[in-house]
Motif scaffolding. Structure first.
Motif, PDB file in Angstrom:
ATOM      1  N   GLN A 101     -13.707  58.000 -72.714  1.00  0.00           N
ATOM      2  CA  GLN A 101     -14.199  57.430 -73.967  1.00  0.00           C
ATOM      3  C   GLN A 101     -15.692  57.181 -73.892  1.00  0.00           C
ATOM      4  OE1 GLN A 101     -11.977  53.805 -74.366  1.00  0.00           O
ATOM      5  NE2 GLN A 101     -10.001  54.835 -74.558  1.00  0.00           N
ATOM      6  N   ASN A 102     -16.401  57.532 -74.970  1.00  0.00           N
ATOM      7  CA  ASN A 102     -17.807  57.206 -75.085  1.00  0.00           C
ATOM      8  C   ASN A 102     -17.950  55.686 -75.115  1.00  0.00           C
ATOM      9  OD1 ASN A 102     -20.439  56.629 -76.263  1.00  0.00           O
ATOM     10  ND2 ASN A 102     -20.515  58.759 -76.917  1.00  0.00           N
ATOM     11  N   PHE A 103     -18.828  55.153 -74.280  1.00  0.00           N
ATOM     12  CA  PHE A 103     -18.982  53.699 -74.209  1.00  0.00           C
ATOM     13  C   PHE A 103     -19.494  53.105 -75.528  1.00  0.00           C
ATOM     14  CE2 PHE A 103     -19.255  54.529 -69.530  1.00  0.00           C
ATOM     15  CZ  PHE A 103     -18.191  53.718 -69.155  1.00  0.00           C
ATOM     16  N   ASN A 104     -20.170  53.906 -76.340  1.00  0.00           N
ATOM     17  CA  ASN A 104     -20.703  53.408 -77.614  1.00  0.00           C
ATOM     18  C   ASN A 104     -19.867  53.886 -78.800  1.00  0.00           C
ATOM     19  OD1 ASN A 104     -22.397  51.975 -79.311  1.00  0.00           O
ATOM     20  ND2 ASN A 104     -23.859  53.650 -79.521  1.00  0.00           N
ATOM     21  N   ARG A 105     -18.586  53.930 -78.610  1.00  0.00           N
ATOM     22  CA  ARG A 105     -17.655  54.226 -79.704  1.00  0.00           C
ATOM     23  C   ARG A 105     -16.475  53.255 -79.577  1.00  0.00           C
ATOM     24  NH1 ARG A 105     -21.608  56.736 -80.133  1.00  0.00           N
ATOM     25  NH2 ARG A 105     -21.894  58.983 -80.464  1.00  0.00           N
ATOM     26  N   GLY A 106     -15.710  53.142 -80.649  1.00  0.00           N
ATOM     27  CA  GLY A 106     -14.468  52.393 -80.588  1.00  0.00           C
ATOM     28  C   GLY A 106     -14.612  50.886 -80.614  1.00  0.00           C
ATOM     29  N   PHE A 107     -15.752  50.370 -81.101  1.00  0.00           N
ATOM     30  CA  PHE A 107     -15.876  48.921 -81.246  1.00  0.00           C
ATOM     31  C   PHE A 107     -15.040  48.447 -82.426  1.00  0.00           C
ATOM     32  CE2 PHE A 107     -19.366  49.683 -78.413  1.00  0.00           C
ATOM     33  CZ  PHE A 107     -19.455  48.513 -77.665  1.00  0.00           C
ATOM     34  N   ALA A 108     -14.568  47.235 -82.335  1.00  0.00           N
ATOM     35  CA  ALA A 108     -13.582  46.731 -83.290  1.00  0.00           C
ATOM     36  C   ALA A 108     -14.146  46.657 -84.709  1.00  0.00           C
ATOM     37  CB  ALA A 108     -13.097  45.356 -82.852  1.00  0.00           C
ATOM     38  N   ASP A 109     -13.396  47.210 -85.658  1.00  0.00           N
ATOM     39  CA  ASP A 109     -13.656  47.021 -87.085  1.00  0.00           C
ATOM     40  C   ASP A 109     -12.755  45.873 -87.532  1.00  0.00           C
ATOM     41  OD1 ASP A 109     -13.886  47.050 -89.817  1.00  0.00           O
ATOM     42  OD2 ASP A 109     -13.648  49.216 -90.034  1.00  0.00           O
ATOM     43  N   LEU A 110     -13.361  44.720 -87.788  1.00  0.00           N
ATOM     44  CA  LEU A 110     -12.615  43.491 -88.016  1.00  0.00           C
ATOM     45  C   LEU A 110     -12.370  43.174 -89.485  1.00  0.00           C
ATOM     46  CD1 LEU A 110     -14.633  41.367 -85.436  1.00  0.00           C
ATOM     47  CD2 LEU A 110     -12.334  42.317 -85.095  1.00  0.00           C
ATOM     48  N   VAL A 111     -12.807  44.048 -90.375  1.00  0.00           N
ATOM     49  CA  VAL A 111     -12.772  43.718 -91.798  1.00  0.00           C
ATOM     50  C   VAL A 111     -11.361  43.479 -92.297  1.00  0.00           C
ATOM     51  CG1 VAL A 111     -13.251  44.597 -94.118  1.00  0.00           C
ATOM     52  CG2 VAL A 111     -14.962  44.824 -92.308  1.00  0.00           C
ATOM     53  N   GLU A 112     -10.425  44.363 -91.948  1.00  0.00           N
ATOM     54  CA  GLU A 112      -9.057  44.200 -92.444  1.00  0.00           C
ATOM     55  C   GLU A 112      -8.405  42.935 -91.894  1.00  0.00           C
ATOM     56  OE1 GLU A 112      -7.655  45.929 -94.849  1.00  0.00           O
ATOM     57  OE2 GLU A 112      -9.586  46.974 -94.980  1.00  0.00           O
ATOM     58  N   THR A 113      -8.847  42.491 -90.743  1.00  0.00           N
ATOM     59  CA  THR A 113      -8.303  41.255 -90.166  1.00  0.00           C
ATOM     60  C   THR A 113      -8.851  40.026 -90.875  1.00  0.00           C
ATOM     61  OG1 THR A 113      -8.065  42.299 -87.991  1.00  0.00           O
ATOM     62  CG2 THR A 113      -8.073  39.893 -88.051  1.00  0.00           C
ATOM     63  N   VAL A 114     -10.163  39.999 -91.118  1.00  0.00           N
ATOM     64  CA  VAL A 114     -10.783  38.779 -91.644  1.00  0.00           C
ATOM     65  C   VAL A 114     -10.713  38.667 -93.161  1.00  0.00           C
ATOM     66  CG1 VAL A 114     -12.340  38.691 -89.660  1.00  0.00           C
ATOM     67  CG2 VAL A 114     -13.130  39.746 -91.781  1.00  0.00           C
ATOM     68  N   ALA A 115     -10.636  39.784 -93.854  1.00  0.00           N
ATOM     69  CA  ALA A 115     -10.702  39.727 -95.316  1.00  0.00           C
ATOM     70  C   ALA A 115      -9.634  38.816 -95.927  1.00  0.00           C
ATOM     71  CB  ALA A 115     -10.630  41.129 -95.912  1.00  0.00           C
ATOM     72  N   LEU A 168     -30.349  44.464 -81.828  1.00  0.00           N
ATOM     73  CA  LEU A 168     -31.059  45.664 -81.379  1.00  0.00           C
ATOM     74  C   LEU A 168     -30.329  46.237 -80.179  1.00  0.00           C
ATOM     75  CD1 LEU A 168     -34.781  44.454 -81.579  1.00  0.00           C
ATOM     76  CD2 LEU A 168     -33.377  45.497 -83.372  1.00  0.00           C
ATOM     77  N   ASP A 169     -29.810  47.443 -80.324  1.00  0.00           N
ATOM     78  CA  ASP A 169     -29.104  48.134 -79.254  1.00  0.00           C
ATOM     79  C   ASP A 169     -30.031  49.228 -78.738  1.00  0.00           C
ATOM     80  OD1 ASP A 169     -27.119  48.921 -77.533  1.00  0.00           O
ATOM     81  OD2 ASP A 169     -25.913  49.967 -79.036  1.00  0.00           O
ATOM     82  N   SER A 208     -21.216  56.135 -89.869  1.00  0.00           N
ATOM     83  CA  SER A 208     -21.497  57.425 -89.240  1.00  0.00           C
ATOM     84  C   SER A 208     -20.280  58.008 -88.546  1.00  0.00           C
ATOM     85  CB  SER A 208     -22.643  57.279 -88.237  1.00  0.00           C
ATOM     86  OG  SER A 208     -22.304  56.360 -87.229  1.00  0.00           O
ATOM     87  N   GLY A 209     -19.211  57.194 -88.411  1.00  0.00           N
ATOM     88  CA  GLY A 209     -18.012  57.661 -87.722  1.00  0.00           C
ATOM     89  C   GLY A 209     -18.007  57.266 -86.266  1.00  0.00           C
ATOM     90  N   GLY A 210     -16.843  56.852 -85.761  1.00  0.00           N
ATOM     91  CA  GLY A 210     -16.718  56.544 -84.343  1.00  0.00           C
ATOM     92  C   GLY A 210     -16.864  55.085 -83.982  1.00  0.00           C
ATOM     93  N   ASP A 211     -17.265  54.222 -84.947  1.00  0.00           N
ATOM     94  CA  ASP A 211     -17.407  52.786 -84.708  1.00  0.00           C
ATOM     95  C   ASP A 211     -18.342  52.468 -83.544  1.00  0.00           C
ATOM     96  OD1 ASP A 211     -15.599  51.961 -86.781  1.00  0.00           O
ATOM     97  OD2 ASP A 211     -13.949  52.631 -85.505  1.00  0.00           O
ATOM     98  N   PRO A 212     -19.626  52.867 -83.638  1.00  0.00           N
ATOM     99  CA  PRO A 212     -20.596  52.481 -82.609  1.00  0.00           C
ATOM    100  C   PRO A 212     -20.933  51.001 -82.706  1.00  0.00           C
ATOM    101  CG  PRO A 212     -21.709  53.606 -84.398  1.00  0.00           C
ATOM    102  CD  PRO A 212     -20.240  53.687 -84.696  1.00  0.00           C
ATOM    103  N   PHE A 213     -21.608  50.481 -81.685  1.00  0.00           N
ATOM    104  CA  PHE A 213     -21.871  49.051 -81.571  1.00  0.00           C
ATOM    105  C   PHE A 213     -22.672  48.515 -82.747  1.00  0.00           C
ATOM    106  CE2 PHE A 213     -24.530  45.514 -80.114  1.00  0.00           C
ATOM    107  CZ  PHE A 213     -23.558  44.642 -79.654  1.00  0.00           C
TER     108      PHE A 213
END
Length: 380
Positions: A101-115, A168-169, A208-213
């Motif tokens: 896995q790319n280390f800068n992909r797959g970060f959590a998309d929390l919108v559906e949880t928090v909304a 800033l990443d 951009s796709g992939g859920d980067p940081f």
């Protein structure tokens, strides 16, 4: 409050191993504005780590002088897992060799949880809504369960940054000019950052796709704004950007010190550190859509012979490089041209002069989206 440095442990993936993430904190926790700066998420991208070293020295001095006005968090080495991936004497830090896995992909998309949780927490006051959303995001991250050290690394880093006003990443490309990726929702609000850093290209994309940081930090705000519409005001409360500090070989003390100075000036201008940052430098580029980037792909293996240099403006239909097959029976048929499909700045190209079939050789920042773009706009 004086600076603190903590080591956050990561779970051991294998018996007898231990890793941690070192965090430098300045200012009072919870003070505003809050900035989060990290380097080395792709562990083989060294320039950002040297910049972070210089930035920490500057923030240490500011802290001694009582000049920290908000809260600043710096993680100079964001990926100790990747730093341990040496194979045949070479560091492989972009992706997990164990998990693929790319280390800068797959970060959590929390919108559906928090909304759903925010329905009865939001109201007519935008500032109150920002505080409620940040609290809900932190709460949701606390509930994330990690199944591996890589997943826990992602959760740890995102927990440090998710409630920040500025993220800033720090990364770098292969051979490239200074450039930046940022959400189109944050532009032109982030134009002073690009100008201060001297960016030669700025690429804009919402998702951009992939859920980067960087998008995991900024995307919740515009996604929640779209979801709630006019019922609740939801501002863009996190300026999050991926800053590409030129190329992998651009690891010089002087350059890194200058970059750290520019980040400090940006933080001063944004009210995190006392001091006079001076005027914003003139912009060195206009922003262009990430979907307008033409990534030139080698259709077959061979030697890369560039026809154009980094920083050149190339035109649609122009040959940027040729792939040379020295084993070809007829030398006249040994060269395959790579032609740009757009007009724009040649801002990135490969360091390797032997290309595999399907490998990205160069990238041109065009102003017009390309019709055949796939969903993911990033190179994995």
């Amino acid at each position: 409050m004086a600076k603190t440095t903590v080591a956050l442990p990561l779970p051991a993936q294998h018996l007898g191993t231990a890793r941690h993430v070192t965090v430098h904190r300045y200012g009072t926790p919870g003070a505003r504005p809050k900035a989060y700066v990290q380097a080395g998420l792709h562990a083989d991208e060294i320039p950002g780590m040297l910049v972070a070293h210089h930035l920490i020295a500057r923030l240490d001095e500011a802290d001694r002088n009582g000049a920290i006005r908000g809260e600043v968090v710096v993680v100079p080495v964001a990926n100790p897992i990747g730093l341990d991936q040496y194979l045949a004497g070479r560091l492989h830090g972009r992706s997990s060799l164990e998990h693929g896995q790319n280390f800068n992909r797959g970060f959590a998309d929390l919108v559906e949880t928090v909304a759903p949780r925010l329905e009865d927490r939001l109201g007519a006051d935008a500032a109150d809504n920002v505080a409620a959303i940040r609290a809900a995001l932190i709460e949701a991250l606390g509930e994330v369960r990690s199944g591996s050290d890589v997943q826990e690394l992602r959760r740890t880093l995102l927990t440090l940054a998710i409630d920040a006003d500025i993220v800033l990443d720090l990364h770098c490309d292969l051979e490239s000019l200074m450039h930046m990726y940022v959400s189109d929702d944050l532009w032109p609000g982030a134009a002073d950052l690009a100008a201060q850093l001297g960016c030669r290209a700025v690429m804009l994309a919402g998702d951009s796709g992939g859920d980067p940081f960087d998008e995991a930090c900024s995307m919740p705000w515009w996604k929640l704004r779209l979801r709630f519409g006019e019922r609740f005001p939801v501002p863009s409360a996190c300026l999050s950007a991926t800053v590409e500090l030129r190329g992998k070989s651009d690891v010089q003390d002087g350059t890194a010190a200058s970059d750290a100075d520019n980040i400090l000036r940006f933080l001063q201008r944004r009210g995190l550190v006392a001091g006079a940052p001076g005027p914003v430098p003139p912009a060195r580029c206009a922003a262009t859509p990430l979907s307008g980037v033409d990534r030139l792909i080698a259709p077959l293996p061979g030697i890369v012979a560039f026809r154009r240099e980094i920083g050149d403006f190339v035109r649609n239909g122009e040959v940027v490089a040729e792939i040379v097959d020295p084993t070809a029976q007829d030398p006249r048929a040994a060269r395959t041209p790579l032609v740009s499909r757009t007009s724009g700045l040649l801002w990135s190209r490969t360091q390797m002069k032997m290309a595999a079939a399907g490998e990205t050789v160069a990238a041109v920042a065009g102003t017009v989206p390309l019709s055949d773009r796939t969903w993911s706009l990033l190179v994995d």
